[in-house]
Design a protein around this motif. Sequence first.
Motif, short mmCIF file in Angstrom:
data_model
loop_
_atom_site.label_atom_id
_atom_site.label_comp_id
_atom_site.label_asym_id
_atom_site.label_seq_id
_atom_site.Cartn_x
_atom_site.Cartn_y
_atom_site.Cartn_z
N VAL A 66 0.83 -1.20 0.00
CA VAL A 66 0.00 0.00 0.00
C VAL A 66 0.87 1.26 0.00
O VAL A 66 0.63 2.20 -0.76
N ALA A 67 1.89 1.26 0.85
CA ALA A 67 2.77 2.42 0.94
C ALA A 67 3.45 2.71 -0.40
O ALA A 67 3.56 3.87 -0.82
N ARG A 68 3.88 1.64 -1.09
CA ARG A 68 4.50 1.84 -2.39
C ARG A 68 3.48 2.40 -3.40
O ARG A 68 3.81 3.28 -4.20
N ALA A 69 2.26 1.90 -3.33
CA ALA A 69 1.21 2.40 -4.23
C ALA A 69 0.91 3.87 -3.96
O ALA A 69 0.64 4.64 -4.89
N TRP A 70 0.94 4.27 -2.70
CA TRP A 70 0.71 5.67 -2.36
C TRP A 70 1.84 6.57 -2.87
O TRP A 70 1.61 7.68 -3.32
N ALA A 71 3.08 6.05 -2.76
CA ALA A 71 4.25 6.88 -3.04
C ALA A 71 4.67 6.87 -4.50
O ALA A 71 5.33 7.80 -4.97
N ASP A 72 4.27 5.83 -5.23
CA ASP A 72 4.78 5.64 -6.60
C ASP A 72 3.60 5.44 -7.56
O ASP A 72 3.05 4.32 -7.63
N PRO A 73 3.20 6.45 -8.29
CA PRO A 73 2.07 6.32 -9.22
C PRO A 73 2.25 5.21 -10.24
O PRO A 73 1.27 4.54 -10.61
N THR A 188 8.22 9.02 4.40
CA THR A 188 8.91 7.95 3.69
C THR A 188 7.96 6.77 3.54
O THR A 188 6.90 6.70 4.19
N GLU A 189 8.33 5.81 2.68
CA GLU A 189 7.49 4.62 2.52
C GLU A 189 7.35 3.87 3.84
O GLU A 189 6.28 3.33 4.15
N ALA A 194 3.41 2.49 8.22
CA ALA A 194 2.95 2.48 9.61
C ALA A 194 1.52 3.01 9.75
O ALA A 194 0.88 2.79 10.78
N LEU A 195 1.02 3.67 8.71
CA LEU A 195 -0.35 4.19 8.74
C LEU A 195 -1.37 3.15 8.28
O LEU A 195 -2.57 3.33 8.48
N GLU A 212 -2.34 9.72 14.59
CA GLU A 212 -2.74 8.48 15.28
C GLU A 212 -1.57 7.49 15.34
O GLU A 212 -1.48 6.70 16.27
N ALA A 213 -0.70 7.53 14.34
CA ALA A 213 0.40 6.56 14.29
C ALA A 213 1.61 7.04 15.10
O ALA A 213 2.52 6.26 15.36
N ALA A 214 1.60 8.30 15.50
CA ALA A 214 2.76 8.86 16.21
C ALA A 214 2.87 8.26 17.62
O ALA A 214 1.90 7.91 18.23
#
Length: 214
Positions: A66-73, A188-189, A194-195, A212-214
Amino acid sequence: MAHEHHDHDHQHGHDHEHSELGEMDLRVRALETVLAAKGYIDPAALDVLIDTYQTKIGPRNGARVVARAWADPAFRDWLQRDANAAIASLGYTGRQGEHMVAVMNTPEEHHMVVCTLCSCYPWPVLGLPPTWYKSAPYRSRAVKDPRGVLADFGVTLPEATGIRVWDSTAEVRYLVIPMRPPGSDGLTEEQLAALVTRDSMIGTGLARSPAEAA
């Protein structure tokens, strides 16, 4: 709401009761004790297997996807075209991870996954399925009253947001890509991952905010 239902023909009934889930856990523990006593299973080997799926082949893998999908179109587009290949490029493959489809949440449409027939689940990216996912109550009510189920999980969506329920089978399994939360620009990814919660990748939850993740 659109519902993708893969020719499952069976009865449904739902009461999302945590007492039933607790009883199921007790039954599983009792069965493990009996099988171990009879020498059918090795408790140590079982512990290793469970640890593997919880800590190495668990939701953290899906969170990285998911993080990669968010960061990399470009990766997001690849994930939509060929989820198997995109997920495999990150090293996440294996049994029950075949025939993956990624579905993207948007302000207009929210996706939720269920397996009405049994408990088909993408183990390589999400680990072991939660007990409630396998329960008859969730499997039936997710189809009939998805908005109510989401409310049970503390998720209230705008009335204008449609809900699409995907029925997972042995032939196809789904990974929900939740919407990226506001305020996550510049992370960062690893911080983005972590979210991401397990429930947000099933569709019964949302990604956490940075606060919330902090």
